[in-house]
Design an enzyme around this catalytic site. Structure first.
Site: not given
Length: 534
Positions: A146, A214
């Site tokens: 996040e 990611d």
């Protein structure tokens, strides 16, 4: 009434949740009839020729969303879990090369497994996500992902990519950013409304964003000293859940779609990292936070009693085996059931078990949460039958039981000096004992250092009220509202405070200065909302 309040009024019957899970704008957007009803109120942040959102506008937008999130009760203010998330998150943010002061991590009471990033560095974490993470590294992997969305400015980039869409489509995009439902099927509403929006294009951008988050998150996880295998384990377990429960996949997968390619890439990255033995994990504190996250989401007596039975034995599948943690969990449940004395017995058992297992070679400080729960329960037993606001009294009037409580509160504060949840409990303890002069001075010093903490100002207002200091009471309340971004009620409280401060020219000048500041902030909010509606 501003845009978000209008929207929430429309949405409340359908139990929609204010959110901004911008990682995929195709996530829960608007049901078709609601979209049609509310399209006139959707904001437009610019025309087809405008540039991407500035950092300043992104921050202002995030602050507005957080104000409404608080207004509609979506944020759980548990100071221990919130404090843990922000201390924990600060390690990740620092490793990402950003400033922790630009981020805020907050808790959402929701059993679904999810986390989301709002504009401006506000990151929401569902209690269900904390409960489902088996290690700190697993939780860190999600937060790092996040944080990656925020540092890579995916909201601004997404808006820039969509500059050439129609105004109706742009409104749908912003609606998707601002509003997310607990119903994942609601995203189909945009299509049903005939917005002419390219879902394939949106999903493509979403996949790019997820892959980038990611990559950035993985590097951040490693730099922060957490085990990169945590990302492999957690995402792999989520993917397995999705296969087992195809029609009821974890919410995190509905807003952060995992693909075989993403999982393979994460595994490959983890395989290239040399294994270490000194990962940055503190299992006990994390397990206590995890158990508390499980309990805060349980509401009904039936749920609580079921959970109490579960905490009687090691939870092998959930990886909760420590008897200290299980006893602490039983204490939390019993407290919520109103069985305070039994809860106190259980948390005392947890502390005794901890002491028995403490290393005689390495001195360890007991996790503050254990001591805090015991003190909280002792205060709760002491408070039984007492009025909410205890009249002010002096230390000399305390009986032996009260003096013992005060001494333990003082020791608690000294042992855990840097912990904000400890400071809050200490102040509440002083108020429970009626020591409002001591509480007010303590809180006045704290509010000078932590001006963005609304809870501190709220507690200070309570002691000012007990001391009959009406100007201070309303001035503290004004600052409490302002710390939460609610500037209109803050202005109202400064008006009241000024009526009581007529003979205190120094205080009056200070209140006047704050009132001008709040009016300026309120005007900025109003102008931003106005520009969004144009």
């Amino acid at each position: 009434m501003h845009f978000l309040e209008d929207t929430m009024r429309l949405l409340r019957p359908r139990k929609w949740l204010l959110s901004a899970c911008f990682a995929t704008v195709s996530l829960s957007v608007l049901s078709s009839n609601l979209y049609a009803d509310g399209i006139g109120n959707l904001p437009n942040l610019g025309d087809a020729g405008s540039s991407e959102l500035s950092v300043q506008d992104e921050k202002k937008l995030g602050d507005l969303i957080m104000r409404d999130y608080r207004t509609f009760g979506q944020i759980n203010d548990d100071s221990e879990i919130t404090g843990f998330l922000n201390r924990f998150g600060a390690k990740i943010v620092t490793a990402a090369g950003a400033s922790p002061s630009d981020f805020e991590f907050f808790l959402v009471t929701d059993k679904t497994i999810n986390a989301f990033a709002l504009p401006g560095g506000h990151i929401g974490v569902n209690s269900g996500l904390i409960a489902s993470a088996h290690t700190e590294s697993e939780l860190a992997s999600v937060l790092a992902h996040e944080v990656g969305h925020v540092t890579q400015r995916h909201i601004a980039r997404m808006y820039s990519q969509q500059k050439q869409t129609s105004l109706v489509s742009a409104a749908a995009i912003i609606a998707g950013i601002l509003l997310a439902s607990s119903n994942p099927d609601a995203a189909q509403g945009v299509i049903a409304a005939g917005a002419g929006y390219s879902v394939n294009q949106q999903l493509s951008f979403s996949r790019d964003s997820e892959r980038e988050a990611d990559r950035v998150g993985f590097a951040t996880l490693e730099a922060a000293g957490f085990n990169p295998q945590g990302m492999v384990d957690f995402f792999g377990r989520l993917q397995k859940s999705a296969r087992l429960y195809e029609n009821n996949a974890p919410a995190y997968l509905q807003t952060h779609p995992l693909t075989a390619e993403r999982i393979a890439d994460i595994r490959n990255r983890a395989g290239l990292v040399p294994e270490k033995k000194d990962y940055n994990d503190d299992p006990l504190e994390f397990e206590l936070v995890r158990v508390k996250a499980i309990v805060v989401a349980d509401k009904s007596p039936q749920d609580l009693n079921d959970q109490l039975r579960i905490f009687q034995e090691p939870m092998i599948q959930e990886n909760i085996k420590n008897p200290v943690v299980l006893a602490y969990g039983r204490s939390l449940v019993l407290s919520k059931l109103g069985k305070t004395q039994q809860a106190l017995t259980e948390v005392t058992k947890a502390i005794d078990l901890y002491d028995q297992g403490r290393s005689v070679v390495k001195v360890q400080v007991m996790p503050a949460m254990l001591q805090a729960e015991r003190l909280r329960l002792r205060l709760k037993l002491y408070d039984t039958g007492r009025p909410d606001l205890v009249p002010n009294r002096a230390d000399s009037t305390l009986n032996p039981q009260e003096k013992k409580l005060l001494a333990d509160l003082e020791d608690f504060r000294e042992t855990y000096k840097g912990n904000m949840s400890v400071k809050l409990l200490y102040a509440r303890g002083l108020q429970s004992l009626g020591l409002h002069e001591k509480a007010e001075q303590f809180l006045r010093d704290l509010t000078a250092a932590y001006r963005s903490n609304g809870d501190l100002f709220e507690l200070a207002a309570k002691s000012a009220q007990a001391l009959g200091k009406q100007a201070d009471q309303h001035y503290f309340l004004a600052q409490s509202y302002a710390a939460r971004g609610a500037y209109l009620p803050a202005i109202e409280q400064t008006q009241i405070a000024k009526r009581f401060a007529t003979n205190d020219y120094y205080l009056l000048a200070e209140i006047d200065a704050k009132q001008r500041e709040y009016k300026q902030k309120a005007d900025e909010q109003r102008e931003m909302m106005k520009s969004m509606k144009q």
